[in-house]
Design a protein around this motif. Structure first.
Motif, mmCIF file in Angstrom:
data_model
loop_
_atom_site.group_PDB
_atom_site.id
_atom_site.type_symbol
_atom_site.label_atom_id
_atom_site.label_comp_id
_atom_site.label_asym_id
_atom_site.label_seq_id
_atom_site.Cartn_x
_atom_site.Cartn_y
_atom_site.Cartn_z
ATOM 1 N N SER A 122 0.853 -1.189 0.000
ATOM 2 C CA SER A 122 0.000 0.000 0.000
ATOM 3 C C SER A 122 0.889 1.238 0.000
ATOM 4 C CB SER A 122 -0.904 0.018 1.237
ATOM 5 O OG SER A 122 -1.499 1.292 1.414
ATOM 6 N N GLY A 123 0.754 2.043 -1.045
ATOM 7 C CA GLY A 123 1.557 3.256 -1.120
ATOM 8 C C GLY A 123 1.300 4.185 0.041
ATOM 9 N N TRP A 124 0.046 4.300 0.466
ATOM 10 C CA TRP A 124 -0.301 5.172 1.596
ATOM 11 C C TRP A 124 0.301 4.659 2.897
ATOM 12 C CZ3 TRP A 124 -1.535 9.821 0.605
ATOM 13 C CH2 TRP A 124 -2.305 10.152 -0.510
ATOM 14 N N LEU A 125 0.311 3.335 3.062
ATOM 15 C CA LEU A 125 0.902 2.745 4.266
ATOM 16 C C LEU A 125 2.397 3.022 4.301
ATOM 17 C CD1 LEU A 125 0.954 0.946 6.781
ATOM 18 C CD2 LEU A 125 1.082 -1.044 5.251
ATOM 19 N N GLY A 126 3.062 2.776 3.178
ATOM 20 C CA GLY A 126 4.498 3.028 3.116
ATOM 21 C C GLY A 126 4.826 4.479 3.381
ATOM 22 N N LEU A 127 4.010 5.383 2.835
ATOM 23 C CA LEU A 127 4.242 6.812 3.034
ATOM 24 C C LEU A 127 4.053 7.204 4.498
ATOM 25 C CD1 LEU A 127 4.785 9.597 1.846
ATOM 26 C CD2 LEU A 127 2.325 9.810 1.394
ATOM 27 N N ALA A 128 3.024 6.660 5.146
ATOM 28 C CA ALA A 128 2.768 6.959 6.556
ATOM 29 C C ALA A 128 3.935 6.506 7.428
ATOM 30 C CB ALA A 128 1.474 6.287 7.016
ATOM 31 N N VAL A 129 4.449 5.322 7.148
ATOM 32 C CA VAL A 129 5.573 4.786 7.909
ATOM 33 C C VAL A 129 6.830 5.613 7.652
ATOM 34 C CG1 VAL A 129 7.133 2.805 8.153
ATOM 35 C CG2 VAL A 129 4.654 2.442 8.030
ATOM 36 N N LEU A 130 7.056 5.984 6.402
ATOM 37 C CA LEU A 130 8.230 6.780 6.052
ATOM 38 C C LEU A 130 8.200 8.150 6.724
ATOM 39 C CD1 LEU A 130 10.810 7.193 4.427
ATOM 40 C CD2 LEU A 130 9.398 7.900 2.483
ATOM 41 N N LEU A 131 7.042 8.784 6.713
ATOM 42 C CA LEU A 131 6.907 10.099 7.351
ATOM 43 C C LEU A 131 7.102 10.005 8.864
ATOM 44 C CD1 LEU A 131 3.905 11.637 5.368
ATOM 45 C CD2 LEU A 131 6.340 12.210 5.183
ATOM 46 N N THR A 132 6.630 8.902 9.448
ATOM 47 C CA THR A 132 6.816 8.690 10.886
ATOM 48 C C THR A 132 8.301 8.564 11.209
ATOM 49 O OG1 THR A 132 4.675 7.575 11.105
ATOM 50 C CG2 THR A 132 6.300 7.186 12.844
ATOM 51 N N PHE A 137 13.125 10.830 13.531
ATOM 52 C CA PHE A 137 14.563 11.021 13.344
ATOM 53 C C PHE A 137 14.932 12.503 13.404
ATOM 54 C CE2 PHE A 137 18.304 11.755 10.629
ATOM 55 C CZ PHE A 137 19.223 10.958 11.301
ATOM 56 N N ALA A 138 14.099 13.353 12.802
ATOM 57 C CA ALA A 138 14.366 14.789 12.800
ATOM 58 C C ALA A 138 14.391 15.344 14.213
ATOM 59 C CB ALA A 138 13.307 15.514 11.971
ATOM 60 N N ILE A 139 13.558 14.791 15.073
ATOM 61 C CA ILE A 139 13.472 15.277 16.449
ATOM 62 C C ILE A 139 14.567 14.685 17.336
ATOM 63 C CG2 ILE A 139 12.041 15.275 18.542
ATOM 64 C CD1 ILE A 139 9.587 15.282 16.661
ATOM 65 N N SER A 143 18.452 7.028 14.483
ATOM 66 C CA SER A 143 17.873 6.219 13.410
ATOM 67 C C SER A 143 17.147 5.007 13.977
ATOM 68 C CB SER A 143 18.974 5.758 12.450
ATOM 69 O OG SER A 143 18.447 4.913 11.453
ATOM 70 N N SER A 144 17.729 4.396 14.993
ATOM 71 C CA SER A 144 17.132 3.200 15.581
ATOM 72 C C SER A 144 15.788 3.511 16.244
ATOM 73 C CB SER A 144 18.084 2.569 16.603
ATOM 74 O OG SER A 144 18.419 3.512 17.619
ATOM 75 N N LEU A 145 15.718 4.638 16.956
ATOM 76 C CA LEU A 145 14.471 5.024 17.613
ATOM 77 C C LEU A 145 13.397 5.317 16.561
ATOM 78 C CD1 LEU A 145 12.890 5.747 20.163
ATOM 79 C CD2 LEU A 145 13.793 8.085 19.965
ATOM 80 N N ALA A 146 13.800 5.996 15.492
ATOM 81 C CA ALA A 146 12.860 6.305 14.416
ATOM 82 C C ALA A 146 12.315 5.025 13.790
ATOM 83 C CB ALA A 146 13.547 7.155 13.354
ATOM 84 N N ALA A 147 13.204 4.053 13.589
ATOM 85 C CA ALA A 147 12.785 2.775 12.996
ATOM 86 C C ALA A 147 11.835 2.025 13.923
ATOM 87 C CB ALA A 147 14.017 1.918 12.706
ATOM 88 N N LEU A 148 12.123 2.043 15.211
ATOM 89 C CA LEU A 148 11.280 1.341 16.177
ATOM 90 C C LEU A 148 9.885 1.950 16.262
ATOM 91 C CD1 LEU A 148 13.923 0.730 18.980
ATOM 92 C CD2 LEU A 148 12.596 -1.057 17.823
#
Length: 200
Positions: A122-132, A137-139, A143-148
């Motif tokens: 699902s493109g929308w699912l992938g986008l939601a996960v990527l934005l999360t 990560f920006a905050i 990288s590990s925390l962002a992935a988790l």
């Protein structure tokens, strides 16, 4: 064995073999960099390759690992295979990255490949996960925390964005594997010893 069953088995095995290709190792060799399994965290993923200072190598690793996850699932869907077979293909390419036959079953943590799988489901699912991932990560700069965080939220996103129960189950399984593969990072995050980009 019917011809259709044979084709489905070939797809699943092919997905595993494709997933077993570690772009972190391949790209590092092409760029003349040290094997990522021997430096930094020892993980042959984009984050560890980035620590070499070669941003292009890290980007190619990220794109390669994500592409193989996306391509295997996309091809299965494009060829009209059943949702059940697509689910097995998705898991096969992901597990191939975690436990690659070419590298004595010692692979990466699967973040980029999982993202590729999700984008294909699902493109929308992938986008939601990527934005999360990007937001965390920006905050935090971890990288590990962002992935988790992205992995843990993925099943909730899939519940609202995917109608296939099989696909939702696949997302849950990916999350379990991702959290398990990051267990050492979880310990470091809790005791304050995890390496963060831009952090001393």
């Amino acid at each position: 064995m019917t011809e259709q069953a044979f084709i489905e088995i070939v797809f699943v095995i092919g997905a595993y073999l494709l997933g077993s290709v570690s772009f972190g190792i391949v790209v590092s060799k092409l760029f003349g960099l040290p094997d990522p399994r021997t430096v930094g965290s020892g993980n042959p993923g984009a984050t560890n390759v980035l620590r070499s200072g070669k941003k292009l190598a890290a980007l190619l690793t990220l794109l390669g690992d994500a592409f193989k996850g996306w391509f295997a699932v996309w091809l299965a869907i494009f060829c009209g295979l059943s949702n059940e077979v697509v689910c097995f293909v998705a898991l096969a390419v992901f597990i191939g990255h975690l436990y690659p036959v070419y590298y004595r079953f010692k692979g990466g943590k699967g973040v980029a490949t999982a993202l590729g799988v999700l984008l294909a489901l699902s493109g929308w699912l992938g986008l939601a996960v990527l934005l999360t991932w990007a937001a965390v990560f920006a905050i935090s700069r971890y990288s590990s925390l962002a992935a988790l965080v992205a992995a843990i939220l993925a099943p909730a996103y899939s519940w609202f964005l995917i109608s296939s129960v099989g696909y939702i189950i696949v997302v849950f399984i990916l999350t379990i594997f991702l959290v398990w593969r990051h267990r050492s990072n979880i310990v470091k995050l809790l005791n304050g010893t995890e390496s963060g980009f831009g952090k001393k």
